[in-house]
Design an enzyme around this catalytic site. Structure first.
Site, PDB file in Angstrom:
ATOM      1  N   CYS A 112      -0.879  22.834   1.231  1.00 25.18           N
ATOM      2  CA  CYS A 112      -1.011  21.377   1.086  1.00 25.18           C
ATOM      3  C   CYS A 112      -1.777  20.735   2.236  1.00 25.18           C
ATOM      4  O   CYS A 112      -2.292  19.634   2.091  1.00 25.18           O
ATOM      5  CB  CYS A 112       0.372  20.741   0.957  1.00 25.18           C
ATOM      6  SG  CYS A 112       1.404  20.969   2.433  1.00 25.18           S
ATOM      7  N   GLN A 141       1.817  15.758  -4.077  1.00 24.28           N
ATOM      8  CA  GLN A 141       1.195  17.024  -3.687  1.00 24.28           C
ATOM      9  C   GLN A 141       1.282  18.027  -4.833  1.00 24.28           C
ATOM     10  O   GLN A 141       0.324  18.745  -5.139  1.00 24.28           O
ATOM     11  CB  GLN A 141       1.907  17.581  -2.446  1.00 24.28           C
ATOM     12  CG  GLN A 141       1.306  18.872  -1.945  1.00 24.28           C
ATOM     13  CD  GLN A 141      -0.116  18.679  -1.456  1.00 24.28           C
ATOM     14  OE1 GLN A 141      -0.369  17.795  -0.645  1.00 24.28           O
ATOM     15  NE2 GLN A 141      -1.051  19.476  -1.962  1.00 24.28           N
ATOM     16  N   ASP A 175       3.158  26.777   3.513  1.00 21.94           N
ATOM     17  CA  ASP A 175       3.119  25.480   4.197  1.00 21.94           C
ATOM     18  C   ASP A 175       3.653  25.726   5.600  1.00 21.94           C
ATOM     19  O   ASP A 175       4.225  26.795   5.878  1.00 21.94           O
ATOM     20  CB  ASP A 175       4.001  24.468   3.421  1.00 21.94           C
ATOM     21  CG  ASP A 175       3.980  23.063   4.020  1.00 21.94           C
ATOM     22  OD1 ASP A 175       3.056  22.755   4.807  1.00 21.94           O
ATOM     23  OD2 ASP A 175       4.894  22.271   3.708  1.00 21.94           O
ATOM     24  N   HIS A 218       7.861  16.261  -2.490  1.00 21.75           N
ATOM     25  CA  HIS A 218       6.482  15.773  -2.297  1.00 21.75           C
ATOM     26  C   HIS A 218       5.760  15.828  -3.648  1.00 21.75           C
ATOM     27  O   HIS A 218       4.845  16.628  -3.858  1.00 21.75           O
ATOM     28  CB  HIS A 218       5.781  16.661  -1.267  1.00 21.75           C
ATOM     29  CG  HIS A 218       4.552  16.053  -0.671  1.00 21.75           C
ATOM     30  ND1 HIS A 218       4.096  14.785  -0.973  1.00 21.75           N
ATOM     31  CD2 HIS A 218       3.649  16.552   0.240  1.00 21.75           C
ATOM     32  CE1 HIS A 218       2.999  14.534  -0.290  1.00 21.75           C
ATOM     33  NE2 HIS A 218       2.706  15.581   0.449  1.00 21.75           N
ATOM     34  N   ARG A 268      -5.794  15.443  -4.779  1.00 20.74           N
ATOM     35  CA  ARG A 268      -4.820  14.378  -4.502  1.00 20.74           C
ATOM     36  C   ARG A 268      -5.383  13.034  -4.991  1.00 20.74           C
ATOM     37  O   ARG A 268      -4.682  12.240  -5.615  1.00 20.74           O
ATOM     38  CB  ARG A 268      -4.532  14.292  -2.990  1.00 20.74           C
ATOM     39  CG  ARG A 268      -3.827  15.494  -2.384  1.00 20.74           C
ATOM     40  CD  ARG A 268      -2.385  15.576  -2.820  1.00 20.74           C
ATOM     41  NE  ARG A 268      -1.623  14.382  -2.533  1.00 20.74           N
ATOM     42  CZ  ARG A 268      -0.982  14.127  -1.386  1.00 20.74           C
ATOM     43  NH1 ARG A 268      -1.011  15.012  -0.414  1.00 20.74           N
ATOM     44  NH2 ARG A 268      -0.262  13.022  -1.230  1.00 20.74           N
ATOM     45  N   ARG A 307       6.512   6.980   2.500  1.00 25.68           N
ATOM     46  CA  ARG A 307       6.663   8.305   3.138  1.00 25.68           C
ATOM     47  C   ARG A 307       7.798   8.151   4.139  1.00 25.68           C
ATOM     48  O   ARG A 307       7.698   7.360   5.093  1.00 25.68           O
ATOM     49  CB  ARG A 307       5.360   8.713   3.822  1.00 25.68           C
ATOM     50  CG  ARG A 307       5.549   9.929   4.694  1.00 25.68           C
ATOM     51  CD  ARG A 307       4.245  10.556   5.135  1.00 25.68           C
ATOM     52  NE  ARG A 307       3.660  11.346   4.071  1.00 25.68           N
ATOM     53  CZ  ARG A 307       2.829  12.379   4.268  1.00 25.68           C
ATOM     54  NH1 ARG A 307       2.484  12.733   5.483  1.00 25.68           N
ATOM     55  NH2 ARG A 307       2.350  13.063   3.257  1.00 25.68           N
TER      56      ARG A 307
HETATM   57  N1   CP Z   1      -0.601  17.187   2.205  1.00 29.76           N
HETATM   58  C1   CP Z   1      -0.302  15.997   2.733  1.00 29.76           C
HETATM   59  O1   CP Z   1       0.559  15.262   2.240  1.00 29.76           O
HETATM   60  O2   CP Z   1      -1.046  15.664   3.827  1.00 29.76           O
HETATM   61  P1   CP Z   1      -0.810  14.438   4.809  1.00 29.76           P
HETATM   62  O3   CP Z   1       0.468  14.707   5.560  1.00 29.76           O
HETATM   63  O4   CP Z   1      -2.007  14.441   5.695  1.00 29.76           O
HETATM   64  O5   CP Z   1      -0.679  13.180   3.996  1.00 29.76           O
HETATM   65  N1  NVA Z   2       6.244  20.193   4.789  1.00 31.76           N
HETATM   66  C1  NVA Z   2       5.309  19.356   5.486  1.00 31.76           C
HETATM   67  C2  NVA Z   2       4.327  18.797   4.519  1.00 31.76           C
HETATM   68  C3  NVA Z   2       3.297  17.900   5.124  1.00 31.76           C
HETATM   69  C4  NVA Z   2       2.322  17.375   4.108  1.00 31.76           C
HETATM   70  C5  NVA Z   2       6.048  18.250   6.218  1.00 31.76           C
HETATM   71  O1  NVA Z   2       6.996  17.689   5.661  1.00 31.76           O
HETATM   72  O2  NVA Z   2       5.679  17.963   7.361  1.00 31.76           O
END
Ligand code: CP
Ligand code: NVA
Length: 312
Positions: A270, A137, A229, A134, A298, A107
């Protein structure tokens, strides 16, 4: 046996329509048998490393649980604890990680880091969220859509809000599966050109509609699926005030906006959600909301993905 043509997942673009269908169908089987995990040793002896530059609740928990339930092991690496934080290159980090473990979930802030990791790792690399995409997701989102709607082709999905990482991969995923998309996104917050290009090409190929509009009501009218989101993704906190004044109230998914969707429409997010900002509590807790299935999925779809990438 799930066979995947690419040994990495940087974006949903890396999977074919058939591969997505196979991953989802295996995940649905896993979900149906979720009480029977204790003897599953499909990934016994395999180790998954999770290298995170950003916080996470769902991605970390679901991947760690997925490996545990498949008989494998995990190692969580906060990137601040690695020599990477003292200047070791991504290339050398990738080569080192490949010596010990069988798969890496990363990540990261910059999507280039995912690309560099994938280029230099000898093991499969999975994007657990970057500034651009992502994919895990979106696999869970598509699985949730399939669970509730029993099909993809011909559905209409409305995206409301920021043209962010989740939006980018969702638009690509929908186009691949034959879902029509109407995205209500304010000017200057649209997905990058490269994403629009892929979505436009894929939609043409599948014969679906893809439009970006400014009016949320126009997007939600007769939609089967409404998705939003946060408009302040991780790393964008300094733009909070400017974004709030652009997105609220116009791009907030509230009861009034949802009333324009079909009676049997579903609402997706998400998570994490900022209640009272991009979505109101009556919607996220309401009877159209499927956010908890979306979050649970997930786990199932990532198990399916890990099996596809690792059981060779
Ligand atoms: N939706 C998602 O990726 O959640 P987190 O940021 O908690 O991993
Ligand atoms: N768009 C958000 C998604 C988190 C799961 C971010 O990048 O913070």
């Amino acid at each position: 046996m799930i066979s995947l043509s690419k040994k990495y997942l940087a974006s949903i673009e890396d999977l074919t329509e058939t591969e997505i269908l196979n991953l989802i169908s295996h995940a649905i089987e896993l979900k149906a048998n979720k009480g029977a995990n204790s003897n599953n040793q499909t990934l016994a002896g395999k180790t998954l490393a999770l290298m995170f530059e950003k916080p996470s609740t769902r991605t970390r928990l679901s991947f760690e649980t997925a490996m545990f339930q498949l008989g494998g092991n995990t190692i969580y690496l906060n990137s601040n604890d690695l020599q990477l934080s003292r200047g070791e290159s991504i290339e050398d980090t990738a080569k080192t990680i490949s010596l010990y473990v069988d798969c890496l979930v990363a990540r990261v802030y910059s999507h280039n880091t995912i690309v560099e990791l994938a280029q230099n790792c000898k093991i499969p690399v999975i994007n657990g969220l970057s500034d651009l995409y992502h994919p895990c997701q979106i696999l869970a989102d598509l699985m949730t859509i399939f669970e509730y709607k029993k099909r993809f082709k011909g559905l209409v999905l409305a995206w409301i809000g920021d043209g962010n990482n989740v939006c980018n991969d969702l638009l690509i995923g929908c186009a691949k599966m034959g879902i029509n998309v109407k995205a209500a996104i304010p000017q200057s917050y649209e997905p990058p050109e490269q994403v629009i290009k892929v979505v436009t090409q894929e939609s043409k190929l599948k014969g679906t509609d893809f439009t970006i509009v400014r009016e949320p009501i126009e997007a939600v009218k007769n939609a089967d699926i409404v998705v939003t989101d946060t408009f302040v993704s991780i790393g964008k906190e300094r733009e909070d005030d400017k974004r709030s004044s652009t997105f609220i109230p116009k791009y907030q998914v509230n009861g009034k906006l949802m009333s324009y969707s079909k009676d049997d429409a579903i609402f997706m997010h998400c998570l994490p959600a900022k209640r009272g900002q991009e979505v109101t509590s009556d919607v996220i807790d309401g009877n159209k909301s499927v956010v908890w299935d979306e979050a649970e999925n997930r786990l199932h779809v990532q198990k399916s993905l890990l099996v596809g990438l690792l059981s060779y």
